[in-house]
Design an enzyme around this catalytic site. Structure first.
Site, PDB file in Angstrom:
ATOM      1  N   ASN A  45       0.870  -1.180   0.000  1.00 43.86           N
ATOM      2  CA  ASN A  45       0.000   0.000   0.000  1.00 43.86           C
ATOM      3  C   ASN A  45       0.907   1.230   0.000  1.00 43.86           C
ATOM      4  OD1 ASN A  45      -1.767   2.060   0.525  1.00 43.86           O
ATOM      5  ND2 ASN A  45      -2.648   1.155   2.382  1.00 43.86           N
ATOM      6  N   HIS A  52     -10.158   0.683   4.843  1.00 40.41           N
ATOM      7  CA  HIS A  52      -8.871   0.835   5.535  1.00 40.41           C
ATOM      8  C   HIS A  52      -9.099   1.729   6.756  1.00 40.41           C
ATOM      9  CE1 HIS A  52      -4.738   1.932   6.400  1.00 40.41           C
ATOM     10  NE2 HIS A  52      -4.389   0.871   5.701  1.00 40.41           N
ATOM     11  N   GLU A  87      -5.779  -5.359  10.507  1.00 42.77           N
ATOM     12  CA  GLU A  87      -4.784  -4.307  10.755  1.00 42.77           C
ATOM     13  C   GLU A  87      -5.146  -3.571  12.034  1.00 42.77           C
ATOM     14  OE1 GLU A  87      -3.722  -1.580   7.752  1.00 42.77           O
ATOM     15  OE2 GLU A  87      -3.281  -3.119   6.284  1.00 42.77           O
ATOM     16  N   ILE A  98      -0.163   0.611  13.044  1.00 40.75           N
ATOM     17  CA  ILE A  98       0.133   1.086  11.681  1.00 40.75           C
ATOM     18  C   ILE A  98       1.201   2.180  11.721  1.00 40.75           C
ATOM     19  CG2 ILE A  98      -0.817   2.341   9.696  1.00 40.75           C
ATOM     20  CD1 ILE A  98      -3.410   0.784  10.067  1.00 40.75           C
ATOM     21  N   ALA A 158       3.242  -1.048   4.187  1.00 42.49           N
ATOM     22  CA  ALA A 158       3.268   0.323   3.647  1.00 42.49           C
ATOM     23  C   ALA A 158       4.580   1.016   4.015  1.00 42.49           C
ATOM     24  CB  ALA A 158       2.067   1.114   4.136  1.00 42.49           C
ATOM     25  N   SER A 159       4.637   1.608   5.217  1.00 44.08           N
ATOM     26  CA  SER A 159       5.754   2.508   5.524  1.00 44.08           C
ATOM     27  C   SER A 159       7.146   1.887   5.403  1.00 44.08           C
ATOM     28  CB  SER A 159       5.577   3.119   6.915  1.00 44.08           C
ATOM     29  OG  SER A 159       5.323   2.129   7.880  1.00 44.08           O
TER      30      SER A 159
END
Ligand code: G3P
Length: 226
Positions: A8, A95, A143, A148, A203-204
């Site tokens: 993502n 999300h 998640e 996150i 993602a990150s």
């Protein structure tokens, strides 16, 4: 089934506009090279979908969000029909950074099914997982919003909940269970697979990694050993 690696790209500057294109090319090379071992999903920023679409053959292009609308009288919506037209294969839904109501999730899954598009619905907890499983999306991703972007992997910090989540999904649907939040390394991916999920969302850690090819290669190497 091959493990799913869903990337993502969110709306980070490092992964938007021209950067999304170079990332897409790297992901596609990796996805092609390792197509026997893993399935890659790439979800760039909405404005970049059309531009990266033509470069992806072995990578599934996903939207980060989609609205339960058909073409016509709506303003500012992401319409499944047009996603299909530009080569998108599915969408992330609900999300934690873009939550939807249960009825909207149900409607959007139905519209995506109509266009043979895949649905990847995120859930924040086990209670929500049970409700969403009954809607039979293609994938359900657990998640924990608190993890996150922290670098603390859900597959280690919440391993019991991830196991319970997998059981809930398997008992209530044919959906494919995934997990995400804080996944930062090949070892975190391995832990997620060992807990029974069939893939991860990242993602990150990926966006911030200096060498994206090597980041993905390390994951593939580990997957081969699981
Ligand atoms: O959709 C994946 C995402 O929310 C996980 O984010 O930065 O913790 O990998 P991150």
């Amino acid at each position: 089934m091959k493990p799913i690696i869903a990337l993502n790209l969110k709306t980070y500057k490092k992964s938007s506009m021209e950067n999304s294109l170079s990332i897409a090319k790297t992901v596609e090379i990796t996805a092609k090279k390792h197509k026997r071992y893993a399935e890659f999903i790439l979800a760039p920023n909405t404005l970049d979908l059309k531009c990266v679409s033509e470069y992806l053959k072995n990578t599934k292009l996903f939207s980060q969000h989609v609205d339960p609308v058909e073409p016509g009288k709506s303003t500012g919506k992401i319409v499944p029909y047009y996603l299909k037209k530009i080569g998108v294969k599915g969408s992330i839904i609900n999300h934690s950074e873009d939550r939807m109501k249960l009825q909207e999730i149900k409607n959007v899954i139905e519209i995506l099914n109509k266009f043979s598009l895949k649905s990847l619905v995120c859930v924040e907890n086990l209670k929500e997982a049970k409700k969403i499983a009954k809607l039979s999306p293609t994938y359900i991703a657990f998640e924990d919003p608190k993890l996150i972007g922290t670098g603390i992997p859900i597959s280690r910090a919440k391993s019991n909940d991830v196991k319970k989540f997998v059981n809930i999904v398997k008992r209530n649907s044919d959906a494919i269970p995934l997990c995400g939040a804080g996944i930062s390394s090949a070892e975190d991916v391995k832990a997620a697979l060992e807990l029974g999920t069939e893939g991860v969302l990242i993602a990150s850690a990926f966006v911030k990694s200096r060498n994206k090819k090597s980041f993905l290669e390390k994951i593939i190497k580990t997957i081969k050993g699981v």
